[in-house]
Design a protein around this motif. Structure first.
Motif, mmCIF file in Angstrom:
data_model
loop_
_atom_site.group_PDB
_atom_site.id
_atom_site.type_symbol
_atom_site.label_atom_id
_atom_site.label_comp_id
_atom_site.label_asym_id
_atom_site.label_seq_id
_atom_site.Cartn_x
_atom_site.Cartn_y
_atom_site.Cartn_z
ATOM 1 N N ASN A 166 10.428 1.623 3.051
ATOM 2 C CA ASN A 166 10.684 0.974 4.331
ATOM 3 C C ASN A 166 9.519 0.033 4.639
ATOM 4 N N VAL A 167 9.595 -0.675 5.747
ATOM 5 C CA VAL A 167 8.585 -1.690 6.049
ATOM 6 C C VAL A 167 7.197 -1.083 6.220
ATOM 7 N N SER A 168 7.110 0.042 6.899
ATOM 8 C CA SER A 168 5.793 0.667 7.102
ATOM 9 C C SER A 168 5.159 1.071 5.781
ATOM 10 N N GLN A 169 5.966 1.596 4.868
ATOM 11 C CA GLN A 169 5.451 1.969 3.548
ATOM 12 C C GLN A 169 5.010 0.734 2.763
ATOM 13 N N LEU A 170 5.767 -0.344 2.867
ATOM 14 C CA LEU A 170 5.396 -1.590 2.188
ATOM 15 C C LEU A 170 4.087 -2.131 2.738
ATOM 16 N N ILE A 171 3.967 -2.152 4.054
ATOM 17 C CA ILE A 171 2.749 -2.663 4.681
ATOM 18 C C ILE A 171 1.541 -1.845 4.244
ATOM 19 N N GLN A 172 1.699 -0.521 4.226
ATOM 20 C CA GLN A 172 0.605 0.360 3.818
ATOM 21 C C GLN A 172 0.218 0.124 2.358
ATOM 22 N N SER A 173 1.218 -0.036 1.488
ATOM 23 C CA SER A 173 0.959 -0.245 0.065
ATOM 24 C C SER A 173 0.209 -1.540 -0.177
ATOM 25 N N PHE A 174 0.616 -2.606 0.499
ATOM 26 C CA PHE A 174 -0.041 -3.899 0.309
ATOM 27 C C PHE A 174 -1.421 -3.916 0.973
ATOM 28 N N ALA A 175 -1.547 -3.251 2.113
ATOM 29 C CA ALA A 175 -2.842 -3.205 2.799
ATOM 30 C C ALA A 175 -3.894 -2.518 1.944
ATOM 31 N N ALA A 176 -3.472 -1.540 1.140
ATOM 32 C CA ALA A 176 -4.402 -0.844 0.249
ATOM 33 C C ALA A 176 -4.969 -1.783 -0.814
ATOM 34 N N ARG A 177 -4.314 -2.930 -1.003
ATOM 35 C CA ARG A 177 -4.798 -3.944 -1.952
ATOM 36 C C ARG A 177 -5.408 -5.135 -1.212
ATOM 37 N N GLY A 178 -5.722 -4.945 0.061
ATOM 38 C CA GLY A 178 -6.354 -5.993 0.846
ATOM 39 C C GLY A 178 -5.409 -7.104 1.258
ATOM 40 N N LEU A 179 -4.106 -6.824 1.286
ATOM 41 C CA LEU A 179 -3.113 -7.855 1.568
ATOM 42 C C LEU A 179 -2.469 -7.640 2.936
ATOM 43 N N SER A 180 -2.178 -8.732 3.612
ATOM 44 C CA SER A 180 -1.630 -8.696 4.960
ATOM 45 C C SER A 180 -0.103 -8.525 4.949
ATOM 46 N N VAL A 181 0.464 -8.385 6.142
ATOM 47 C CA VAL A 181 1.915 -8.298 6.277
ATOM 48 C C VAL A 181 2.557 -9.592 5.751
ATOM 49 N N LYS A 182 1.955 -10.726 6.088
ATOM 50 C CA LYS A 182 2.496 -12.006 5.603
ATOM 51 C C LYS A 182 2.409 -12.087 4.092
ATOM 52 N N ASP A 183 1.307 -11.630 3.513
ATOM 53 C CA ASP A 183 1.189 -11.593 2.053
ATOM 54 C C ASP A 183 2.331 -10.775 1.450
ATOM 55 N N MET A 184 2.616 -9.640 2.079
ATOM 56 C CA MET A 184 3.644 -8.744 1.548
ATOM 57 C C MET A 184 5.012 -9.412 1.530
ATOM 58 N N VAL A 185 5.394 -10.017 2.649
ATOM 59 C CA VAL A 185 6.698 -10.675 2.726
ATOM 60 C C VAL A 185 6.735 -11.887 1.794
ATOM 61 N N THR A 186 5.625 -12.590 1.708
ATOM 62 C CA THR A 186 5.548 -13.775 0.847
ATOM 63 C C THR A 186 5.670 -13.410 -0.622
ATOM 64 N N LEU A 187 4.919 -12.417 -1.060
ATOM 65 C CA LEU A 187 4.947 -12.014 -2.468
ATOM 66 C C LEU A 187 6.282 -11.378 -2.839
#
Length: 321
Positions: A166-187
């Motif tokens: 889900n979105v919260s899990q995605l945000i957490q996974s990307f944040a652990a790699r120093g990536l923002s919410v926008k980075d996550m949706v973009t990638l």
């Protein structure tokens, strides 16, 4: 006065010492003197492979993502398993990556031109940029100077973001790699070149929940078409679905598909149902230039994660020196 100057110098020193080494290690001109033909060699290898096999772009882009998400961008995904260790490339999420031969071919040519100079990790990063550009997407200057890792473990692939997140899990996974919410949706837009086997999305097509057989966020006609591609019986080993309708072209169709309820993965479609991500999906669906611009930035951000300053430049992609 002397004590004030001393305090200023102490503060400057403290700031410099807390800057992450990886932020200073990479340089777009890293090989300008040591191997000036490096990017040309990689580009020609990737271009030739793509002409031979149209699936190469999606596989090389996925290779970059998966490599960087595990131990940072260190080419650990290229290492072979041994009797005592199962490597990343043999972890379940990486079974469909393939096309390792393209990186091997480029590396062989680089070793002839500039022995022990260009890291496998940099080859993957440059190749990922090249497949995007060759497919009609943006170009960016790849920062270089990574060193290759010596550890590769299949069990660490569980840390990759799953297609059921889900979105919260995605945000957490990307944040652990120093990536923002926008980075996550973009990638996530890298799925514009993607293909998935049925196993990654079939849970959305039957017995989805207590109240719904099919995921209600999925376009019904689209769900029926996926069911035909992924029947419960007589399913071919390579059965699956492209992740957008123009899968050989890097464009913003992925986001348009999500707006129409045609995201293949649950982790694609959920981006439309959360206020933190919905506006980004809508922006990119209506503005391809904005998506291209942000994708280039996010790829550089991902490429900076976990960079190794010191270590080896592997001579062979598949084995440590």
């Amino acid at each position: 006065m002397a004590s004030s100057k001393g305090l200023i110098f102490a503060i400057i020193f403290a700031v410099l010492t807390i800057v992450k080494p990886s932020e200073a290690a990479l340089d777009a001109h890293y090989y300008d003197r040591s191997c000036p033909a490096a990017e040309k060699i990689i580009l020609e290898t990737v271009r030739n492979a793509t002409l031979y096999d149209p699936k190469v772009p999606a596989r090389l882009l996925r290779m970059f993502f998966h490599d960087c998400f595990i131990r940072g961008c260190d080419a650990s995904i290229l290492l072979d398993s041994t009797r005592s260790n199962q490597a990343e490339k043999d972890g379940p999420p990486n079974i469909s990556v393939r096309s390792f031969y393209v990186i091997e071919d480029a590396k062989t040519k680089l070793e002839k031109a500039c022995p022990r100079t260009v890291s496998c990790a940099d080859v993957i990063a440059i190749a990922a940029r090249d497949v995007v550009t060759l497919s009609g997407g943006p170009y960016w200057s790849v920062l270089k100077g990574r060193k290759d890792g010596t550890i590769s473990r299949a069990n660490e692939t569980v840390n990759l973001p799953a297609p059921t997140f889900n979105v919260s899990q995605l945000i957490q996974s990307f944040a652990a790699r120093g990536l923002s919410v926008k980075d996550m949706v973009t990638l996530s837009g890298g799925h514009t070149l993607g293909f998935s086997h049925c196993s990654s999305f079939e849970s959305r097509l039957q017995s989805f929940s207590k109240f719904h057989d099919i995921d209600p966020s999925m376009n019904f006609a689209f769900a029926q078409s996926l069911k035909k591609k992924c029947p419960r019986s007589n399913r071919g080993k390579n059965a699956g679905m492209v992740l957008d309708s123009t899968n050989s072209v890097f464009d913003n169709d992925y986001y348009k598909q999500i707006l129409s309820g045609k995201g293949v993965f649950g982790s694609d479609q959920v981006l439309l149902g959360d206020s933190r991500t919905k506006w980004i999906v809508e922006t990119f669906a209506h503005n391809q230039k904005a998506f291209f611009r942000e994708f280039a930035v996010s790829m550089v951000n991902l490429g900076n994660f976990g960079v190794k300053e010191s270590g080896q430049v592997r001579v062979n992609t598949r084995f440590i020196n």
